[in-house]
Design a protein around this motif. Structure first.
Motif, PDB file in Angstrom:
ATOM      1  N   TYR A   1     -12.979   6.784 -11.073  1.00 36.18           N
ATOM      2  CA  TYR A   1     -14.004   6.169 -10.190  1.00 36.18           C
ATOM      3  C   TYR A   1     -15.493   6.573 -10.849  1.00 36.18           C
ATOM      4  O   TYR A   1     -16.399   5.615 -11.294  1.00 36.18           O
ATOM      5  CB  TYR A   1     -14.385   6.737  -8.617  1.00 36.18           C
ATOM      6  N   ARG A   2     -15.554   7.685 -11.629  1.00 36.94           N
ATOM      7  CA  ARG A   2     -17.000   8.030 -11.924  1.00 36.94           C
ATOM      8  C   ARG A   2     -16.985   7.465 -13.541  1.00 36.94           C
ATOM      9  O   ARG A   2     -18.067   6.896 -13.835  1.00 36.94           O
ATOM     10  CB  ARG A   2     -17.037   9.523 -12.216  1.00 36.94           C
ATOM     11  N   ASP A   3     -15.867   7.710 -14.129  1.00 33.14           N
ATOM     12  CA  ASP A   3     -15.897   7.117 -15.711  1.00 33.14           C
ATOM     13  C   ASP A   3     -15.495   5.988 -16.239  1.00 33.14           C
ATOM     14  O   ASP A   3     -15.719   5.377 -17.091  1.00 33.14           O
ATOM     15  CB  ASP A   3     -14.861   8.267 -16.275  1.00 33.14           C
ATOM     16  N   ASN A   4     -14.242   5.200 -15.144  1.00 33.26           N
ATOM     17  CA  ASN A   4     -13.800   3.934 -15.371  1.00 33.26           C
ATOM     18  C   ASN A   4     -13.359   3.224 -14.386  1.00 33.26           C
ATOM     19  O   ASN A   4     -12.231   3.222 -13.635  1.00 33.26           O
ATOM     20  CB  ASN A   4     -12.568   4.102 -16.498  1.00 33.26           C
ATOM     21  N   ILE A   5     -14.513   2.945 -13.572  1.00 36.66           N
ATOM     22  CA  ILE A   5     -14.396   2.235 -12.251  1.00 36.66           C
ATOM     23  C   ILE A   5     -13.386   1.136 -12.194  1.00 36.66           C
ATOM     24  O   ILE A   5     -12.541   0.695 -11.154  1.00 36.66           O
ATOM     25  CB  ILE A   5     -15.530   1.789 -11.290  1.00 36.66           C
ATOM     26  N   ASP A   6     -13.302   0.328 -13.091  1.00 36.18           N
ATOM     27  CA  ASP A   6     -12.215  -0.685 -13.331  1.00 36.18           C
ATOM     28  C   ASP A   6     -10.995  -0.514 -13.253  1.00 36.18           C
ATOM     29  O   ASP A   6     -10.063  -1.276 -12.656  1.00 36.18           O
ATOM     30  CB  ASP A   6     -12.649  -1.484 -14.704  1.00 36.18           C
ATOM     31  N   GLU A   7     -10.618   0.740 -13.531  1.00 37.45           N
ATOM     32  CA  GLU A   7      -9.066   1.100 -13.292  1.00 37.45           C
ATOM     33  C   GLU A   7      -8.812   1.763 -11.949  1.00 37.45           C
ATOM     34  O   GLU A   7      -7.566   2.222 -11.741  1.00 37.45           O
ATOM     35  CB  GLU A   7      -8.945   1.987 -14.364  1.00 37.45           C
ATOM     36  N   ILE A   8      -9.777   1.672 -11.136  1.00 39.05           N
ATOM     37  CA  ILE A   8      -9.676   2.426  -9.877  1.00 39.05           C
ATOM     38  C   ILE A   8      -8.278   1.670  -9.035  1.00 39.05           C
ATOM     39  O   ILE A   8      -7.617   2.393  -8.416  1.00 39.05           O
ATOM     40  CB  ILE A   8     -10.676   2.751  -9.079  1.00 39.05           C
ATOM     41  N   ASP A   9      -8.505   0.593  -9.099  1.00 36.34           N
ATOM     42  CA  ASP A   9      -7.341  -0.049  -8.222  1.00 36.34           C
ATOM     43  C   ASP A   9      -5.958   0.008  -8.694  1.00 36.34           C
ATOM     44  O   ASP A   9      -5.055   0.338  -7.860  1.00 36.34           O
ATOM     45  CB  ASP A   9      -7.685  -1.674  -8.237  1.00 36.34           C
ATOM     46  N   THR A  10      -5.864   0.119  -9.966  1.00 35.44           N
ATOM     47  CA  THR A  10      -4.511   0.123 -10.537  1.00 35.44           C
ATOM     48  C   THR A  10      -4.123   1.917 -10.284  1.00 35.44           C
ATOM     49  O   THR A  10      -3.004   1.918  -9.828  1.00 35.44           O
ATOM     50  CB  THR A  10      -4.607   0.324 -12.169  1.00 35.44           C
ATOM     51  N   LEU A  11      -5.040   2.575 -10.112  1.00 35.40           N
ATOM     52  CA  LEU A  11      -4.646   4.277 -10.322  1.00 35.40           C
ATOM     53  C   LEU A  11      -4.194   4.459  -8.733  1.00 35.40           C
ATOM     54  O   LEU A  11      -3.131   4.898  -8.446  1.00 35.40           O
ATOM     55  CB  LEU A  11      -5.670   4.914 -10.345  1.00 35.40           C
ATOM     56  N   ILE A  12      -4.914   4.019  -7.567  1.00 37.85           N
ATOM     57  CA  ILE A  12      -4.661   4.000  -6.210  1.00 37.85           C
ATOM     58  C   ILE A  12      -3.390   3.191  -5.843  1.00 37.85           C
ATOM     59  O   ILE A  12      -2.694   3.793  -5.102  1.00 37.85           O
ATOM     60  CB  ILE A  12      -5.937   3.620  -5.205  1.00 37.85           C
ATOM     61  N   THR A  13      -3.263   2.297  -6.442  1.00 38.77           N
ATOM     62  CA  THR A  13      -1.969   1.457  -6.248  1.00 38.77           C
ATOM     63  C   THR A  13      -0.613   2.321  -6.652  1.00 38.77           C
ATOM     64  O   THR A  13       0.519   2.186  -6.217  1.00 38.77           O
ATOM     65  CB  THR A  13      -1.938   0.155  -6.741  1.00 38.77           C
ATOM     66  N   ASP A  14      -0.803   2.670  -7.841  1.00 38.37           N
ATOM     67  CA  ASP A  14       0.315   3.628  -8.541  1.00 38.37           C
ATOM     68  C   ASP A  14       0.391   4.888  -7.588  1.00 38.37           C
ATOM     69  O   ASP A  14       1.471   5.212  -7.324  1.00 38.37           O
ATOM     70  CB  ASP A  14      -0.118   4.140 -10.040  1.00 38.37           C
ATOM     71  N   ILE A  15      -0.475   5.290  -7.033  1.00 38.66           N
ATOM     72  CA  ILE A  15      -0.325   6.729  -6.278  1.00 38.66           C
ATOM     73  C   ILE A  15       0.508   6.118  -5.231  1.00 38.66           C
ATOM     74  O   ILE A  15       1.313   6.759  -4.648  1.00 38.66           O
ATOM     75  CB  ILE A  15      -1.608   7.282  -6.118  1.00 38.66           C
ATOM     76  N   ASP A  16      -0.006   5.090  -4.493  1.00 36.08           N
ATOM     77  CA  ASP A  16       0.279   4.412  -3.229  1.00 36.08           C
ATOM     78  C   ASP A  16       2.163   4.388  -3.655  1.00 36.08           C
ATOM     79  O   ASP A  16       2.954   4.840  -2.540  1.00 36.08           O
ATOM     80  CB  ASP A  16      -0.192   3.262  -2.813  1.00 36.08           C
ATOM     81  N   ASN A  17       2.581   3.677  -4.442  1.00 40.12           N
ATOM     82  CA  ASN A  17       3.940   3.431  -4.810  1.00 40.12           C
ATOM     83  C   ASN A  17       4.612   4.634  -5.052  1.00 40.12           C
ATOM     84  O   ASN A  17       5.674   4.661  -4.535  1.00 40.12           O
ATOM     85  CB  ASN A  17       3.934   2.228  -6.012  1.00 40.12           C
ATOM     86  N   ASP A  18       4.023   5.530  -5.805  1.00 43.72           N
ATOM     87  CA  ASP A  18       4.705   6.987  -6.285  1.00 43.72           C
ATOM     88  C   ASP A  18       5.060   7.848  -5.076  1.00 43.72           C
ATOM     89  O   ASP A  18       6.110   8.269  -4.983  1.00 43.72           O
ATOM     90  CB  ASP A  18       4.263   7.525  -7.356  1.00 43.72           C
ATOM     91  N   GLU A  19       3.924   8.006  -4.122  1.00 44.59           N
ATOM     92  CA  GLU A  19       3.757   8.946  -3.182  1.00 44.59           C
ATOM     93  C   GLU A  19       3.801   8.526  -1.829  1.00 44.59           C
ATOM     94  O   GLU A  19       3.774   9.421  -0.922  1.00 44.59           O
ATOM     95  CB  GLU A  19       2.683   9.841  -3.522  1.00 44.59           C
ATOM     96  N   ASP A  20       3.862   7.162  -1.525  1.00 44.16           N
ATOM     97  CA  ASP A  20       3.981   6.826  -0.414  1.00 44.16           C
ATOM     98  C   ASP A  20       2.814   7.151   0.761  1.00 44.16           C
ATOM     99  O   ASP A  20       3.048   7.612   1.830  1.00 44.16           O
ATOM    100  CB  ASP A  20       5.234   7.056   0.386  1.00 44.16           C
ATOM    101  N   VAL A  21       1.626   6.919   0.119  1.00 48.34           N
ATOM    102  CA  VAL A  21       0.583   7.358   0.876  1.00 48.34           C
ATOM    103  C   VAL A  21      -0.482   6.054   0.694  1.00 48.34           C
ATOM    104  O   VAL A  21      -0.465   5.118   0.040  1.00 48.34           O
ATOM    105  CB  VAL A  21      -0.399   8.420   0.044  1.00 48.34           C
ATOM    106  N   LYS A  22      -1.253   6.045   1.893  1.00 47.02           N
ATOM    107  CA  LYS A  22      -2.326   4.968   1.933  1.00 47.02           C
ATOM    108  C   LYS A  22      -3.715   5.246   1.456  1.00 47.02           C
ATOM    109  O   LYS A  22      -4.197   6.443   2.192  1.00 47.02           O
ATOM    110  CB  LYS A  22      -2.179   4.398   3.292  1.00 47.02           C
ATOM    111  N   ILE A  23      -4.239   4.549   0.694  1.00 49.99           N
ATOM    112  CA  ILE A  23      -5.635   5.190   0.299  1.00 49.99           C
ATOM    113  C   ILE A  23      -6.873   3.961   0.313  1.00 49.99           C
ATOM    114  O   ILE A  23      -6.483   2.940  -0.040  1.00 49.99           O
ATOM    115  CB  ILE A  23      -5.551   5.094  -1.314  1.00 49.99           C
ATOM    116  N   LEU A  24      -7.871   4.491   0.971  1.00 48.06           N
ATOM    117  CA  LEU A  24      -9.044   3.638   1.205  1.00 48.06           C
ATOM    118  C   LEU A  24     -10.345   4.370   0.462  1.00 48.06           C
ATOM    119  O   LEU A  24     -10.484   5.657   0.615  1.00 48.06           O
ATOM    120  CB  LEU A  24      -9.262   3.438   2.475  1.00 48.06           C
ATOM    121  N   ILE A  25     -11.192   3.530  -0.194  1.00 56.45           N
ATOM    122  CA  ILE A  25     -12.623   4.075  -0.521  1.00 56.45           C
ATOM    123  C   ILE A  25     -13.754   3.418   0.217  1.00 56.45           C
ATOM    124  O   ILE A  25     -13.600   1.996   0.223  1.00 56.45           O
ATOM    125  CB  ILE A  25     -12.676   3.894  -2.113  1.00 56.45           C
ATOM    126  N   LEU A  26     -14.312   3.916   0.934  1.00 54.22           N
ATOM    127  CA  LEU A  26     -15.351   3.413   1.767  1.00 54.22           C
ATOM    128  C   LEU A  26     -16.715   3.940   1.390  1.00 54.22           C
ATOM    129  O   LEU A  26     -16.963   4.830   0.811  1.00 54.22           O
ATOM    130  CB  LEU A  26     -15.087   3.821   3.250  1.00 54.22           C
TER     131      LEU A  26
END
Length: 475
Positions: free
Chosen positions: A53-78
């Motif tokens: 989020y600090r260094d490359n915010i354009d990749e943030i959606d890809t990262l949280i989606t991968d974490i969701d798929n791999d670890e079965d968690v739900k992630i929100l940034i507010l």
């Protein structure tokens, strides 16, 4: 109860106990452990998301989606207004995502009370829904990260694990019972055999032996029982032989005492009833009584000496002794008896033979051999004593002219009460104890003794080992 049944009961109870402990641990602690392990994972997610989020915010959606798929968690940034900036789900409908008042309040409380760090806790839910793990922290100024995960999966895992434990426990019990039956047979059969043989040993039966089929402790126990059986058998056999020898000894002692006692009684009765009328006859009676008393006294002394030598407390007092001195002392002691019987005593051999022996006992051996030789030598005849060094010791032989001993009696001549005059046809009196004393003393010295017939007489031979001067042997 048989050992097989005991092993089956112990194994079954132990298996049930293990299964029960496994189910209890799953039910009580697996979910808690799962939640504890997830806390570390969430912290790692927070670091990764914060960095991107600090260094490359354009990749943030890809990262949280991968974490969701791999670890079965739900992630929100507010943001601070609780608007959804990024989501691992509903990517095209961020405005439609509504954050519950409960979660908003939790985030605000976290924001008010903590400048940094994170909040991690389990939220209970209504309507029978499973609890949910809630994690929140800041990844930038006024930007909040929210990660949630349902514990439904772990609850299902606990249930499955419990079912698996029950099923595997049942299989383990079945397989275990079969294994116990087989192993218990392997273990119990030798033990049952040992018990059977032990009962036979208790009843003094030692014929049967245990077959050695293994090299483990049971095999060693079988070897020990077999050795014990052999030793007990030998000991009992030796004891029986000793008892039989004692019976023979008592019988022989009774026989030896019977004759002189009968003679004494007869002459005493003759004196009592005045059978001997003149003083000369009375003196003859008195002489016979004294002679028979001396005979009994000599027998008792020899028996006492033999008993002392056979006692466990008999010890050798070893000194360096010139054997020739003992021989000359014995010759001097019996010279007058030899002269009376016209028996010449000859001594040949090495004069300077020294050896370590018990002087008193060895003098007794030499005296008994010389006395025996003079007693049974021809009259006229001679006794020849020969001494020489041999095999780190010395050999002493005593030869007397006269009749041979029957071959079948040579091995018995050193036994108690085996009379030489009975074998060799002499009228000389003796108790048959002198050579038994020789045998005992030579055994105490770890020496040897023997007798053999010659063409014109008999030779008794002893070999005396040279014992160390520091040796104090105990019989």
């Amino acid at each position: 109860m048989k050992i097989t049944n005991k092993l089956m009961i112990v194994f079954t109870v132990f298996t049930i106990l293990l299964v029960g402990i496994g189910i209890f641990m799953n039910q009580a602690y697996l979910e808690k452990y799962y939640i504890y392990k997830n806390e570390r994972s969430f912290l790692q997610f927070q670091k990764d998301i914060e960095t991107v989020y600090r260094d490359n915010i354009d990749e943030i959606d890809t990262l949280i989606t991968d974490i969701d798929n791999d670890e079965d968690v739900k992630i929100l940034i507010l943001d601070k207004e609780m608007n959804v900036l990024h989501s691992s789900y509903f990517k095209n409908k961020l405005k439609d995502i509504v954050i519950s008042k409960n979660i908003q309040n939790m985030i605000k409380r976290y924001h008010l009370w903590q400048d940094n760090g994170y909040m991690y806790q389990v939220l209970e839910r209504n309507k029978g829904l499973p609890p949910k793990i809630f994690f929140t922290s800041t990844i930038s100024e006024d930007v909040f990260l929210v990660i949630t995960k349902s514990v439904k999966g772990i609850q299902e895992s606990v249930a499955v694990a419990n079912e698996f434990y029950l099923a595997s426990g049942f299989v383990m019990i079945v397989i275990g019972i079969i294994a116990v039956l087989y192993l218990s047979r392997k273990i119990s059969d030798p033990i049952i055999k040992m018990n059977h043989i032990a009962r036979d040993m208790r009843n003094l039966k030692f014929g049967e032996k245990i077959e050695i089929t293994s090299n483990d402790e049971i095999g060693e126990l079988a070897i020990s029982i077999n050795l014990l059986s052999d030793k007990l058998s030998n000991s009992i056999r030796s004891l029986q032989e000793d008892i039989e020898e004692r019976k023979i000894l008592v019988r022989d002692i009774s026989h030896e005492l019977k004759t002189p006692i009968a003679v004494i009684k007869g002459y005493v009765e003759g004196l009592k009833y005045n059978v001997a009328e003149d003083e000369q006859t009375k003196e003859k009676y008195y002489d016979v009584i004294v002679d028979e008393c001396d005979r009994i006294n000599e027998l008792v002394k020899e028996l006492l000496e033999l008993s002392i030598l056979e006692g466990v407390s008999s010890e050798l007092q070893v000194l360096q002794v010139p054997i020739k001195n003992l021989i000359h002392e014995s010759i001097e002691k019996f010279q007058h008896i030899a002269d009376m019987r016209s028996v010449e005593i000859r001594f040949t051999g090495e004069e300077d033979v020294l050896t370590h022996v018990d002087e008193h006992l060895m003098e007794r051996v030499i005296s008994n051999l010389l006395s025996n030789a003079i007693k049974y030598a021809n009259s006229p005849g001679y006794v020849k004593i020969n001494l020489k060094e041999k095999n780190q010791g010395c050999e002493l032989s005593v030869f007397n002219t006269g009749k041979n001993i029957p071959e079948e009696s040579l091995e018995q001549i050193f036994n108690v009460f085996y009379k030489v005059d009975q074998v060799r046809g002499r009228d000389n009196e003796g108790h048959g104890i002198g050579l038994a004393i020789v045998k005992r003393i030579m055994n105490m010295h770890k020496g040897t003794y023997s007798v053999k017939n010659e063409s014109n007489g008999v030779t008794f031979t002893i070999w005396i080992p040279n014992l160390s001067s520091k040796t104090n042997l105990q019989a």
